[in-house]
Design an enzyme around this catalytic site. Structure first.
Site, short mmCIF file in Angstrom:
data_model
loop_
_atom_site.label_atom_id
_atom_site.label_comp_id
_atom_site.label_asym_id
_atom_site.label_seq_id
_atom_site.Cartn_x
_atom_site.Cartn_y
_atom_site.Cartn_z
N GLY A 175 0.89 -1.33 -0.31
CA GLY A 175 0.12 0.19 0.12
C GLY A 175 0.91 1.31 0.06
NE ARG B 110 -2.18 -0.18 4.32
CZ ARG B 110 -1.34 -1.26 3.89
NH1 ARG B 110 -1.60 -2.44 4.25
NH2 ARG B 110 -0.09 -0.98 3.60
CG ASP C 276 -2.60 -8.52 9.93
OD1 ASP C 276 -1.93 -8.86 11.05
OD2 ASP C 276 -1.70 -7.96 8.93
CB ILE D 290 -2.04 -9.76 -2.12
CG1 ILE D 290 -0.66 -8.97 -1.83
CG2 ILE D 290 -2.36 -10.20 -0.59
CD1 ILE D 290 -0.47 -8.05 -0.98
N GLY E 3 -5.61 -8.98 -6.76
CA GLY E 3 -4.49 -8.81 -7.34
C GLY E 3 -3.26 -9.58 -6.95
CG HIS F 245 -0.63 -3.87 9.80
ND1 HIS F 245 -1.13 -2.74 9.53
CD2 HIS F 245 -0.34 -4.40 8.87
CE1 HIS F 245 -1.06 -2.46 8.52
NE2 HIS F 245 -0.25 -3.45 7.82
N GLY G 240 1.05 -9.04 8.72
CA GLY G 240 0.99 -9.69 7.49
C GLY G 240 2.23 -9.79 6.65
NE ARG H 20 -7.19 -9.77 -13.50
CZ ARG H 20 -7.22 -9.41 -12.13
NH1 ARG H 20 -8.24 -8.42 -12.12
NH2 ARG H 20 -6.52 -9.75 -11.44
#
Length: 341
Positions: free
Chosen positions: A72, A228, A251, A148, A146, A275, A277, A172
């Site tokens: 991010g 987030r 997380d 991740i 994406g 947090h 990850g 897609r």
């Protein structure tokens, strides 16, 4: 002219850095290693407060590249408006996929199998069995497909799932199956036993998971957030988990860090990790690989990878439009109504 490169990892610890630039180590210390006005490439310190990361940027009038070591970029976006035009902002795509996907799978399994309750029972010396849901035969929805999100699905593949649905900004096709546009999210939520959030934080994804989103989730579903904290409306989530209708594994939270007296700590069916990850043993080798590649490209005047935006080419105050165009990002939020009576 020799370029100045600021690195948050000591340069003598990174094998294979290209020759030519002057490398300076800065990981957020009070004293700068060189004059910020001479910096050409600024690699943002990792896991430091935003005010630390942003402190030298207003003085970096010669900077040409700002490289984060996080997926991010929301923590550096406020300073972009003060940078000269033509600065390329790059994220750390390719660095955090393995660690974040591992944690997402850990949170799913720990929540479904009741591991937090077993740990508390162990602390009390109590032998407590019980019947818990398995991940097998469950339907999982990944919101933000994406790199991740794809890594999360890779790790889910052996678990005999009934279905994996994927959502991104636009439709897609992938080798694993179709990716649905965000506009189809309301129709996908009611069928998901587990909803995993792995989308960037942008203007469009802030509070994407609001009361309407949560209301469409099926009774007993699990929400997993490795994106987030502000992607989720905390107040709306508290309403659902305190009623016992939904469970959550988080997380990231909003606010963050979570205050000691915040009701999320004590909410039933909520598992919280602080947090974590990204920061694992997998981080450093992948971060060094990224830096070697990006700096080689910079020295050879080749196109950089992971470019999120270029200052001066758009309104950086609303730079989320470029972020949303990356694979897996989520764009305009749909209207999400209540599911059932």
């Amino acid at each position: 002219m020799t370029a100045d490169v600021w690195l948050p990892i000591p340069p003598d610890e990174i094998d294979g850095l290209p020759e030519g630039p002057r490398y300076h180590f800065w990981d957020g210390a009070e004293t700068y290693p060189a004059d910020p006005e001479d910096c050409d490439v600024y690699v943002v310190p990792y896991m430091k407060p935003a005010e630390v990361c942003l402190r030298p940027l207003p003085r970096m009038r010669s900077v040409r590249v700002v490289q984060t070591l996080s997926a991010g970029v929301d923590h550096v976006r406020p300073a972009l408006k003060d940078l000269p035009p033509g600065v390329r902002l790059c994220n750390a795509r390719g660095v955090h996929e393995a660690s974040t996907a591992e944690l997402a799978l850990t949170l799913i399994l720990a929540s479904l199998r009741g591991i937090p309750g077993f740990v508390r029972a162990q602390d009390r010396g109590e032998w407590q069995g019980g019947f818990r849901p398995a991940l097998a035969d469950r339907s999982v929805l990944i919101v933000g497909y994406g790199s991740i999100g794809a890594a999360i699905e890779d790790r889910l593949a052996p678990f005999e799932l009934a279905r994996v649905a994927r959502v991104a900004r636009s439709a897609r096709t992938t080798e694993r199956g179709p990716v649905h546009p965000l506009t189809e999210l309301p129709s996908l939520l009611p069928d998901a036993d587990v909803v995993v959030l792995s989308t960037p934080l942008t203007d469009s994804t802030r509070h994407l998971v609001d009361a309407g989103f949560l209301a469409r989730m099926k009774d007993g579903a699990l929400l997993v957030n490795v994106a987030r904290g502000p992607v989720v409306d905390t107040k709306a989530l508290l309403t659902e988990v305190e009623s016992g209708r939904l469970t959550a594994a988080l997380d990231v939270t909003d606010p963050e860090p979570l205050p000691r007296d915040h009701p999320l700590w004590r909410a039933p069916g909520v598992l919280i990790t602080p947090h974590v990850g990204g920061p694992t043993s997998a981080f450093l080798p992948r971060a060094e690989r990224l830096l070697r590649d990006q700096l080689r490209r910079f020295v050879n005047q080749e196109e950089l990878g992971n470019v999120i935006l270029v200052t001066g080419t758009e309104d950086v105050q609303s730079a989320s439009s470029t972020v949303r165009d990356s694979p897996g990002a989520v764009g305009t939020r749909p209207s999400v109504g209540r599911h059932g009576a």
